[in-house]
Write an enzyme that holds these catalytic residues in place. Structure first.
Site, short mmCIF file in Angstrom:
data_model
loop_
_atom_site.label_atom_id
_atom_site.label_comp_id
_atom_site.label_asym_id
_atom_site.label_seq_id
_atom_site.Cartn_x
_atom_site.Cartn_y
_atom_site.Cartn_z
N ARG A 32 0.81 -1.21 0.00
CA ARG A 32 0.00 0.00 0.00
C ARG A 32 0.85 1.26 0.00
NH1 ARG A 32 -5.08 1.43 1.25
NH2 ARG A 32 -5.61 -0.65 2.02
N GLU A 93 -11.54 -11.33 -3.08
CA GLU A 93 -11.52 -10.29 -4.11
C GLU A 93 -11.03 -10.87 -5.44
OE1 GLU A 93 -10.56 -6.01 -3.00
OE2 GLU A 93 -8.76 -6.60 -4.11
#
Length: 747
Positions: A32, A93
């Site tokens: 991230r 996901e």
């Protein structure tokens, strides 16, 4: 057809509108704050609309908002990192992403400091994580198996492996470059500002493409210039491009192929668009052909070649159309149907139709008023203009745009101008098809445009064949080029604006050089002024209202090469001369008088003279065979009492309807072996037919209201083509007919 409004026409029903260009899937604690953030910022800097989940992921099930973001993103980038598989969130996901892959979305894996084989074999960190999941979800082992299957599927995709041979910046730039190319390849093409009437034709073509079939399918779209082939093919492309691994729309192939070196550019465009490799080098046409042939076999592709004129253009891009991988689709638009029929692979052909009057009015209004509404005072003019444009979108767009913002008196003036002088931009587009014709084909086209629109094909073929213009081939070529069509009874038809284009080509020449005269004013001036010359090929003297004019008896003496003479006016004096080259003599409405000095020209093919005072014995040259004469129509000619030997062995049609004073028909008429149609309807005084009929080709024979005929001729056994023998009754009196013909009676 249906009319698309601006709101409903902006995109086809089957074309996706994405909220995001790119969705980023990643393991937060791994990337991230470094790689994923750098990639996200780089994508945004390039103007690529990208979704990156900023929230800290909690729980095991992905949120509804995230599912929606995945479903509404065109490209799904999955960043595999060391701890990716340890997150159930990331695995769920991933499964959702691969479910969306069937909805025409693209998945690109990025292998960030992990090896694809590690994911595929599910060893190392990935293997350890999955074993832990199996322990945790021992009561739902199918879920873990889905994760394993999806990870294997993802690892088998062609993606972006990151290694130490390049910097992170360089790697991100490589990803950005590929994503940019992919997005540009899937941008919907602009179809039209106001795509009226396109939707239903696009759907018909999509049906022909048979998207469920595993075969390679090719569809040809043909039609007149300006009819909307390109717009419709773009709409089809937008509808289906997302079904393919690669796609390319090559526009203006005809025009670009004529420019030296541009065929190589077309080949490079095709390769770079489909295979997303702009660094490909193509040094010559043959190298390009080999590259295309080699690479097309590896991908399911969609290829559109727009505006193709010659087979060579297709061969330079598709070879013999046998290079494609299974389920590929090819669309070719052209003005020439023959280009499609000569392909090695038999294509399905769709001919674009013109707009209906309702659609035409809608399209015109949108260009003329920028809306579908207009003032009542413009209504009648708008309808007249759309009638003039005859459903041709090009004309409606050009004229509508020209008149936008103009006052009503300017509209009226413009309409009169268009009727006499076609708009240069419309003329330019329509004339492209004419310019591609050979010289003899141009002559055929101009003859039809000036004189023979509405005539039956066989009659015109006979006329032009006598002029040595090879009409069987030439007319077929004009049909292939969509310049003419065949209507009811194979009558030659032509779009009004195409006819106007042809006539304008003739009109552009000086008065001294014009070979064809069809305007009444021009023909009247020429004939009353006795201004004819050897350059005149055809004259049409047709007045819109009953007219009587005075001409010199030898007015055609200076027109030695006159081939077509058509009129409808009353000429006071009998003509004493007709040129020997005359092929068509057709006079309507009023009698055309021929003096006893004037014989029928020996090369005549068609003689049509209703209500004339012609006496055939006087005008048929004795001792000469009229070999070319195939049609005679002398309806309502009161001076004909006897039909003599016509000396025309090749006659196909003989119409003597309503010749009320005809009494006798010469024996020779019964032996015209090529006669197909013979009409004697209304010959109320007819008594004597040939004693024997051996009309081997006769199909239609009409003897209605021939009440004085007492005996039907004997029928030769070889007369077996007759299909229609119309009623032979008159006030209840019936003529006996040989039993051999009873099966064709229509009583």
């Amino acid at each position: 057809m249906v009319i698309l409004t601006d709101e409903g026409a902006s995109s086809s029903s089957s074309t996706h509108l994405w909220d995001y260009d790119v969705f980023l899937s990643f393991r937060g604690k791994d990337t991230r704050n470094n790689f994923t953030s750098h990639l996200y910022n780089a994508l945004c800097d390039k103007g690529i609309n990208t979704f990156m989940d900023d929230s800290l992921q909690k729980g095991e099930e992905i949120s509804r908002e995230l599912v929606k973001a995945i479903e509404s993103s065109k490209i799904l980038i999955v960043i595999f990192s060391k701890n990716f598989a340890s997150s159930t969130w990331c695995l769920n996901e991933l499964v959702k992403i691969f479910e969306c892959r069937s909805n025409d979305q693209l998945v690109y894996p990025v292998f960030y400091k992990v090896c694809p084989s590690e994911i595929r074999k599910q060893d190392g960190e990935f293997g350890i994580a999955l074993v832990e999941h199996e322990k945790k979800f021992k009561d739902d082992i199918e879920k873990v198996q889905r994760w394993r299957t999806t990870l294997t599927e993802a690892a088998n995709l062609s993606g972006f492996p990151y290694n130490d041979t390049s910097t992170e910046f360089e790697f991100i730039q490589r990803v950005i470059k590929e994503i940019s190319r992919t997005i540009s390849n899937h941008e919907p093409l602009f179809v039209a500002k106001h795509p009226v009437g396109i939707d239903i034709q696009a759907k018909a073509i999509e049906s022909l493409l048979d998207m469920e079939s595993n075969d390679v399918c090719m569809v040809g779209i043909c039609g007149l210039g300006g009819i909307g082939k390109t717009a419709i093919s773009k709409d089809v492309y937008n509808r289906i491009a997302h079904h393919f691994e690669g796609s390319c729309f090559l526009e203006n192939v005809r025009e670009r192929s004529k420019i030296n070196g541009d065929i190589i550019k077309l080949q490079k465009t095709l390769l770079s668009k489909i295979f997303r490799d702009r660094d490909l080098k193509v040094h010559n046409v043959f190298e390009g052909i080999n590259l295309i042939k080699k690479r097309l076999r590896s991908k399911k592709v969609l290829l559109v070649l727009d505006d193709v004129e010659e087979l060579k253009e297709i061969e330079n891009l598709l070879g013999e159309c046998d290079w494609f991988a299974s389920r590929s689709r090819v669309i070719i638009t052209t003005r020439d149907r023959h280009v499609l029929t000569t392909l090695g692979r038999d294509p399905r052909i769709y001919e674009v139709t013109k707009l209906s009057q309702c659609e035409a009015l809608e399209l015109f209004n949108r260009h003329a008023f920028q809306t579908s509404k207009y003032g009542e005072d413009y209504l009648e003019l708008a309808e007249q203009i759309t009638s003039y444009a005859d459903g041709l979108p090009l004309a409606l767009q050009i004229i509508g745009s020209d008149l936008c913002g103009k006052k009503i008196h300017e509209w009226k003036s413009a309409l009169e101008k268009y009727k006499n002088i076609p708009h240069k931009n419309i003329q330019k587009i329509l004339k492209i098809s004419y310019d591609g014709l050979e010289d003899f084909e141009k002559e055929i086209f101009l003859d039809i445009a000036c004189f023979f629109k509405g005539y039956e094909k066989d009659d015109v073929a006979n006329i032009l064949d006598s002029c040595k213009l090879y009409p069987d081939y030439g007319i077929g070529k004009l049909i292939d080029k969509c310049l003419i069509t065949l209507g009811y009874n194979e009558a030659l038809s032509m779009h009004d604006l195409v006819q106007q284009m042809g006539r304008e080509i003739v009109q552009q020449k000086s008065e001294e050089q014009r070979s064809r005269i069809w305007r009444y004013e021009d023909a009247h001036k020429l004939l009353t002024g006795n201004m004819g010359s050897n350059k005149i090929r055809g004259i049409m003297l047709c007045s819109p209202k009953p007219t009587k004019i005075a001409l010199e008896a030898n007015v055609f003496k200076r027109m030695k090469n006159l081939k077509f003479l058509i009129g409808n006016v009353h000429i006071g004096e009998a003509l004493e001369y007709l040129p020997d080259e005359l092929r068509v003599l057709e006079w309507r409405e009023f009698p055309l008088s021929l003096s006893s000095k004037c014989c029928l020209p020996r090369r005549l093919v068609v003689l049509k003279m209703s209500r004339s005072n012609i006496i055939l014995e006087n005008v048929v040259k004795q001792g000469f065979q009229y070999e070319n004469l195939t049609m005679i129509s002398l309806r309502s000619c009161e001076f004909i009492t006897k039909l003599p030997d016509l000396c025309c062995p090749n006659l196909e049609k003989l119409d003597l309807g309503d010749c009320k004073n005809l009494i006798e028909v010469h024996e020779s008429i019964g032996f015209l072996e090529k006669l197909k149609v013979w009409n004697l309807e209304g010959c109320s005084q007819l008594q004597i037919l040939p004693s024997m009929l051996m009309l081997k080709s006769l199909k239609h024979f009409n003897l209605c209201f021939c009440g004085r005929l007492e005996k039907f001729p004997d029928i030769h056994p070889e007369m077996n083509c007759l299909s229609t023998l119309d009623s032979m009754t008159w006030f209840g009196v019936r003529i006996e007919v040989p039993s051999a013909l009873s099966w064709v009676l229509d009583l």
